[in-house]
Design a protein around this motif. Sequence first.
Motif: not given
Length: 357
Positions: A74-79, A81-82
Amino acid sequence: MFEKLKKDSLKSSLWATVLFFAIGLALVIYFGLGAWYIVTGYVPFVELTPDEIKNQWVAVELTENYGSFAETTEKRENGPETTINVYYVIATGDYYDTDYRFMAIDVPVSYEKEMNKMAEQGGSIVFSGRIRKMDDDIYRYFKEYCTDAGMTEEEFEETTLPYVLKAYDSETAENAGTMIAFSIGVLFLILALWRLVKALSGGYLKALKADLASINVSELSAESDWNSAMEVTKGMRIGRLFTYYMDGTNPRALPNSKMHWAYQLTTTHRTNGIKTGTSYSLMIWAEGYKKNISILVPNEASAQDILNRIGSMFPWVVTGYSDELSTMYHKNRAQFLQLRYNTVDHNSGMTGADLFR
């Protein structure tokens, strides 16, 4: 009257009853199997033969895996990809079983190091979770991994199952969530049944009968008043003794002799600043009512027509709105009542037959 109003209350309550039933049934069906396994106990994974594996809640002490073949990220906004989940190949049954198949286990990323170590050096991890059929993407990655490892198409079909064991990060939390959702479903079903029984038994008429008793009017007199009342809009009738209306699913009867003030309320509805519609209501204030009575009407013409009828039939009622009237009513009620309510005969406009009904 009472049979007609009982049917009206049934109709008005039916949509919510059906909605509650549908929500309850969906929750019970979706979480019911999980609740069953929680109560009766998870199935030991090693005891399941390949043809028994379908959709169970299982517990397993995993002692081997054959490497990872996919992961969920998943990729959070401005973060960045984990990775949140990793898929590994495992075998069904006991280590010593001769009849086994390869399938998958989906574990939280927190177990990745232990799972990789197990694949290389051995070890054991206790998991609990639910077996589900693989979705198309995971099944494709699973097949590619197996065939890249040397399996032929025929061997893949014979030695694999299209199922994945979704391992829980916390069995306690998953169990709690499942049981809560299942219990909510049961409560919705009970609520739907209660509403249906209440409507069929006339339970929604309780408030109406209290309205009639508030001015000592018999049900027979009310029946006569209701039959002769004029229907001014759907669900609303004006009689000599009462104004009849629907308060949600409850038929109500407002004694006309208690009315103080009636006016139209126009509400403009907006979404993101854009006008989406307008609704019209009658607002009625009356003696003995803690808050105003709001009755939805179809349009402004209907609202004005009803107000004219109220004004002509019950001259002790002030009709129409102004800020001055609002201030007087809420700040100096006695002064407001002197405008009409306390100075006009409440039998004005009624015939002798009306008075003795």
